[in-house]
Scaffold this motif. Structure first.
Motif, PDB file in Angstrom:
ATOM      1  N   VAL A 164      54.538  32.640  58.183  1.00 31.75           N
ATOM      2  CA  VAL A 164      53.561  32.539  57.113  1.00 31.75           C
ATOM      3  C   VAL A 164      54.268  32.609  55.768  1.00 31.75           C
ATOM      4  O   VAL A 164      54.986  33.577  55.488  1.00 31.75           O
ATOM      5  CB  VAL A 164      52.532  33.682  57.239  1.00 31.75           C
ATOM      6  N   GLY A 165      54.067  31.596  54.952  1.00 29.50           N
ATOM      7  CA  GLY A 165      54.683  31.553  53.634  1.00 29.50           C
ATOM      8  C   GLY A 165      53.692  31.885  52.542  1.00 29.50           C
ATOM      9  O   GLY A 165      52.629  31.263  52.453  1.00 29.50           O
ATOM     10  N   SER A 166      54.018  32.857  51.709  1.00 30.10           N
ATOM     11  CA  SER A 166      53.187  33.188  50.560  1.00 30.10           C
ATOM     12  C   SER A 166      53.624  32.377  49.348  1.00 30.10           C
ATOM     13  O   SER A 166      54.759  31.892  49.271  1.00 30.10           O
ATOM     14  CB  SER A 166      53.280  34.681  50.234  1.00 30.10           C
ATOM     15  N   ARG A 167      52.742  32.264  48.423  1.00 31.11           N
ATOM     16  CA  ARG A 167      52.967  31.427  47.257  1.00 31.11           C
ATOM     17  C   ARG A 167      54.231  31.816  46.488  1.00 31.11           C
ATOM     18  O   ARG A 167      54.905  30.971  45.911  1.00 31.11           O
ATOM     19  CB  ARG A 167      51.739  31.534  46.350  1.00 31.11           C
ATOM     20  N   ASN A 168      54.587  33.098  46.518  1.00 26.79           N
ATOM     21  CA  ASN A 168      55.729  33.561  45.734  1.00 26.79           C
ATOM     22  C   ASN A 168      57.078  33.304  46.403  1.00 26.79           C
ATOM     23  O   ASN A 168      58.122  33.602  45.828  1.00 26.79           O
ATOM     24  CB  ASN A 168      55.587  35.053  45.421  1.00 26.79           C
ATOM     25  N   GLY A 169      57.077  32.757  47.640  1.00 25.46           N
ATOM     26  CA  GLY A 169      58.328  32.426  48.300  1.00 25.46           C
ATOM     27  C   GLY A 169      58.765  33.398  49.370  1.00 25.46           C
ATOM     28  O   GLY A 169      59.862  33.252  49.924  1.00 25.46           O
ATOM     29  N   LEU A 170      57.944  34.383  49.707  1.00 18.63           N
ATOM     30  CA  LEU A 170      58.253  35.307  50.798  1.00 18.63           C
ATOM     31  C   LEU A 170      57.620  34.782  52.072  1.00 18.63           C
ATOM     32  O   LEU A 170      56.402  34.555  52.134  1.00 18.63           O
ATOM     33  CB  LEU A 170      57.733  36.704  50.489  1.00 18.63           C
ATOM     34  N   ILE A 171      58.446  34.578  53.113  1.00 13.81           N
ATOM     35  CA  ILE A 171      57.966  34.076  54.395  1.00 13.81           C
ATOM     36  C   ILE A 171      58.148  35.180  55.426  1.00 13.81           C
ATOM     37  O   ILE A 171      59.250  35.725  55.578  1.00 13.81           O
ATOM     38  CB  ILE A 171      58.736  32.811  54.828  1.00 13.81           C
ATOM     39  N   VAL A 172      57.060  35.527  56.102  1.00 14.28           N
ATOM     40  CA  VAL A 172      57.099  36.568  57.124  1.00 14.28           C
ATOM     41  C   VAL A 172      56.638  35.976  58.445  1.00 14.28           C
ATOM     42  O   VAL A 172      56.051  34.892  58.503  1.00 14.28           O
ATOM     43  CB  VAL A 172      56.217  37.775  56.742  1.00 14.28           C
ATOM     44  N   SER A 173      56.901  36.711  59.536  1.00 17.50           N
ATOM     45  CA  SER A 173      56.422  36.303  60.851  1.00 17.50           C
ATOM     46  C   SER A 173      55.745  37.474  61.526  1.00 17.50           C
ATOM     47  O   SER A 173      55.986  38.646  61.184  1.00 17.50           O
ATOM     48  CB  SER A 173      57.572  35.780  61.713  1.00 17.50           C
ATOM     49  N   PHE A 174      54.881  37.163  62.487  1.00 21.97           N
ATOM     50  CA  PHE A 174      54.208  38.202  63.260  1.00 21.97           C
ATOM     51  C   PHE A 174      53.786  37.618  64.601  1.00 21.97           C
ATOM     52  O   PHE A 174      53.696  36.397  64.777  1.00 21.97           O
ATOM     53  CB  PHE A 174      53.004  38.778  62.506  1.00 21.97           C
ATOM     54  N   ASP A 175      53.539  38.500  65.564  1.00 22.80           N
ATOM     55  CA  ASP A 175      53.102  38.075  66.888  1.00 22.80           C
ATOM     56  C   ASP A 175      51.765  37.370  66.794  1.00 22.80           C
ATOM     57  O   ASP A 175      50.844  37.832  66.105  1.00 22.80           O
ATOM     58  CB  ASP A 175      52.973  39.271  67.833  1.00 22.80           C
ATOM     59  N   ASN A 176      51.636  36.275  67.507  1.00 18.86           N
ATOM     60  CA  ASN A 176      50.392  35.509  67.511  1.00 18.86           C
ATOM     61  C   ASN A 176      49.396  36.178  68.464  1.00 18.86           C
ATOM     62  O   ASN A 176      49.028  35.626  69.508  1.00 18.86           O
ATOM     63  CB  ASN A 176      50.677  34.067  67.936  1.00 18.86           C
ATOM     64  N   GLN A 177      48.991  37.379  68.107  1.00 24.64           N
ATOM     65  CA  GLN A 177      48.044  38.160  68.871  1.00 24.64           C
ATOM     66  C   GLN A 177      47.010  38.759  67.913  1.00 24.64           C
ATOM     67  O   GLN A 177      47.360  39.180  66.803  1.00 24.64           O
ATOM     68  CB  GLN A 177      48.745  39.295  69.626  1.00 24.64           C
ATOM     69  N   PRO A 178      45.739  38.815  68.308  1.00 26.26           N
ATOM     70  CA  PRO A 178      44.710  39.328  67.402  1.00 26.26           C
ATOM     71  C   PRO A 178      44.969  40.748  66.914  1.00 26.26           C
ATOM     72  O   PRO A 178      44.555  41.108  65.811  1.00 26.26           O
ATOM     73  CB  PRO A 178      43.430  39.262  68.237  1.00 26.26           C
ATOM     74  N   ASN A 179      45.662  41.550  67.732  1.00 20.62           N
ATOM     75  CA  ASN A 179      45.903  42.937  67.336  1.00 20.62           C
ATOM     76  C   ASN A 179      47.216  43.126  66.591  1.00 20.62           C
ATOM     77  O   ASN A 179      47.652  44.266  66.381  1.00 20.62           O
ATOM     78  CB  ASN A 179      45.863  43.854  68.555  1.00 20.62           C
ATOM     79  N   ALA A 180      47.864  42.029  66.182  1.00 20.31           N
ATOM     80  CA  ALA A 180      49.116  42.151  65.420  1.00 20.31           C
ATOM     81  C   ALA A 180      48.879  43.007  64.188  1.00 20.31           C
ATOM     82  O   ALA A 180      47.902  42.820  63.462  1.00 20.31           O
ATOM     83  CB  ALA A 180      49.619  40.772  65.027  1.00 20.31           C
ATOM     84  N   ASP A 181      49.789  43.958  63.954  1.00 26.10           N
ATOM     85  CA  ASP A 181      49.607  44.853  62.816  1.00 26.10           C
ATOM     86  C   ASP A 181      50.870  45.029  61.983  1.00 26.10           C
ATOM     87  O   ASP A 181      50.928  45.914  61.120  1.00 26.10           O
ATOM     88  CB  ASP A 181      49.109  46.224  63.293  1.00 26.10           C
ATOM     89  N   ALA A 182      51.892  44.205  62.236  1.00 26.14           N
ATOM     90  CA  ALA A 182      53.143  44.328  61.488  1.00 26.14           C
ATOM     91  C   ALA A 182      53.771  42.957  61.316  1.00 26.14           C
ATOM     92  O   ALA A 182      53.637  42.076  62.169  1.00 26.14           O
ATOM     93  CB  ALA A 182      54.114  45.261  62.211  1.00 26.14           C
TER      94      ALA A 182
END
Length: 465
Positions: A113-131
């Motif tokens: 996931v890329g935010s407008r400011n240029g920070l790209i993060v990733s997370f588990d493709n699970q509904p309960n992902a919390d980090a």
């Protein structure tokens, strides 16, 4: 209770998600416990909750795309209008801000996931992902201009394949306030203009639109910012229409959309600009180690390019030999696949048909959805949707003049910016529909394509309250 979930991404015309309300609004609660964590990336669409499991009709099948399960349904589809649809949050435990980009790579079950400011993060493709985990941080070079920022991310189809030279490769598209360095291969981070305007501004003001290649670190799916190789760097003008849709098709080529930057006539100009169209690039080049590269079979070195001043193009990619507007005299740019686009903000590839769908923001009268094919001219600025545009129709023009699959009047939608073609199994009534969202009205639509006439029909599904 069984509430089957459909992952759908909607990205907006003006730096936000189509299904959310005003930009930069504080968190709020919607019905069904909808937490508006500003610019949430994905939504679930819930239809007809009934007893049973939330697995696909035939269990979990082999994937046909990052967001789809590809399982053939065991019941006859009855059409989207046969169910009531409600939007609920996809990842209620995540706080994501100003998100514009979502992507997946072929090697894991994580979303990037890329935010407008240029920070790209990733997370588990699970509904309960919390980090989330940081994948790439480009905040030192991304300019958060009006209708700009980090605009596109796509992984090479061979990403993660240990036998491929492109196993670590991905591509990004962003606006930048940092000019190129002396080598012209990467930005000069010591020369960034931190005083660039953040509000609506006309003309050129020292910022750029940039397509770059990156690699991940060895033995880790984390992007290495020092590996940036710039492919295209063009001036950013005015206050909107940057494009940013990115996709690979089955032909192996990279497709990128760039808007007209509010310059109107650039959408019909392939001699002086790279704006207002979709580009088709052969990026599987071989680096010769001396600043040159060899082209893959079926392509050639760019003949026309920006190669002076602060703009460059034709770097570390080649031109497919079957692109529509080749020119041995090097008068026009050969990168174009299609032209006549105003603001093709997002691209979505249908994994079954390999078609490219694009939501496109109109001017004062129409929104439109296009299926992009090379050689087509979608008419802007002398066409807007299915009606006349803001410029008179010229006596001649390039390509095949092509109407959109469907358009929307202003009482129906005001900023249709894109979505996905549904190929899952949990909602067979949606199979093959292009699901799109409107940023201004918060409406969600399903569009069916008639393959014989290449025209669509639209069905209103739901509204985010």
């Amino acid at each position: 209770m069984r509430c089957a979930r459909l992952h759908v991404g909607f990205l907006s015309a003006r730096i936000a998600l189509a299904l959310l309300s005003e930009k930069n609004c504080p968190p709020m609660t919607y019905s069904l416990r909808r937490s508006l964590t500003v610019y949430l990336l994905l939504v679930f669409i819930v239809a007809g909750c009934s007893p049973g499991s939330d697995e696909g009709a035939n269990g979990s099948g082999g994937p046909v795309a990052p967001f789809l399960d590809g399982v053939f349904p065991n019941r006859t589809p009855s059409g989207p209008g046969s169910s009531d649809w409600t939007i609920v949050p996809a990842f209620p435990n995540l706080e994501l801000s100003d998100t514009l980009v979502i992507s997946a790579n072929p090697t894991d079950n994580r979303l990037y996931v890329g935010s407008r400011n240029g920070l790209i993060v990733s997370f588990d493709n699970q509904p309960n992902a919390d980090a989330t985990e940081t994948f790439l941080d480009l905040r030192d070079r991304v300019a958060v201009v009006w209708d700009g920022g980090f605009l596109g991310l796509v992984f090479h189809p061979d990403f993660g394949d240990p036998g491929s030279p492109y196993s670590k490769t991905f591509y990004v598209y962003y606006s930048s306030h940092c000019p190129l360095g002396a080598s012209r291969d990467a930005p000069d981070l010591e020369a960034c203009n931190d005083g660039y305007p953040r509000t609506s501004t006309e003309g050129f003001f020292g910022t750029y639109l940039r397509l770059s290649r990156f690699e991940v670190f060895e033995d880790a799916i984390v992007g290495d910012p020092s590996t940036e190789q710039v492919l295209i760097n063009i001036r950013l003008y005015n206050d909107s229409h940057r494009g940013g849709g990115m996709a690979f098709r089955n032909d192996g080529y990279l497709y990128l959309t760039i808007g007209d930057q509010f310059r109107f006539d650039t959408a019909q100009d392939i001699v002086d600009t790279l704006e207002g169209g979709s580009l088709r690039l052969a990026v599987d080049v071989t680096d010769n180690g001396d600043g040159s590269w060899s082209c893959p079979a079926g392509s050639h070195q760019p003949r026309r390019s920006f190669n002076a001043g602060d703009e460059i193009s034709g770097r570390y990619y080649c031109i497919p030999n079957d692109n529509p507007w080749l020119d041995i005299n090097a008068v026009n740019f050969e990168e174009y696949c299609s032209i006549g686009h105003r603001n093709p903000h997002r691209l979505a590839r249908d994994p079954l048909t390999d078609r490219l769908w694009s939501g496109e923001i109109g001017d004062a009268s129409r929104e439109e959805i296009n299926v992009i094919e090379c050689g087509n001219n979608y008419g802007w600025p002398f066409r807007e949707g299915l009606i006349a545009g803001v410029r008179p129709e010229p006596s001649s023009y390039l390509g095949t003049l092509t109407d959109p699959v469907i358009d929307f009047t202003r009482d129906q939608a005001q900023a249709i910016i894109g979505g996905y073609v549904y190929r899952g199994s949990k909602f067979p009534e949606l199979a093959g529909y292009y699901l799109a969202g409107d940023y201004v009205t918060n409406k969600v639509w399903a569009i069916a394509l008639d393959e014989n006439t290449m025209t669509g029909t639209k069905l209103y599904l739901s509204l985010i309250h």
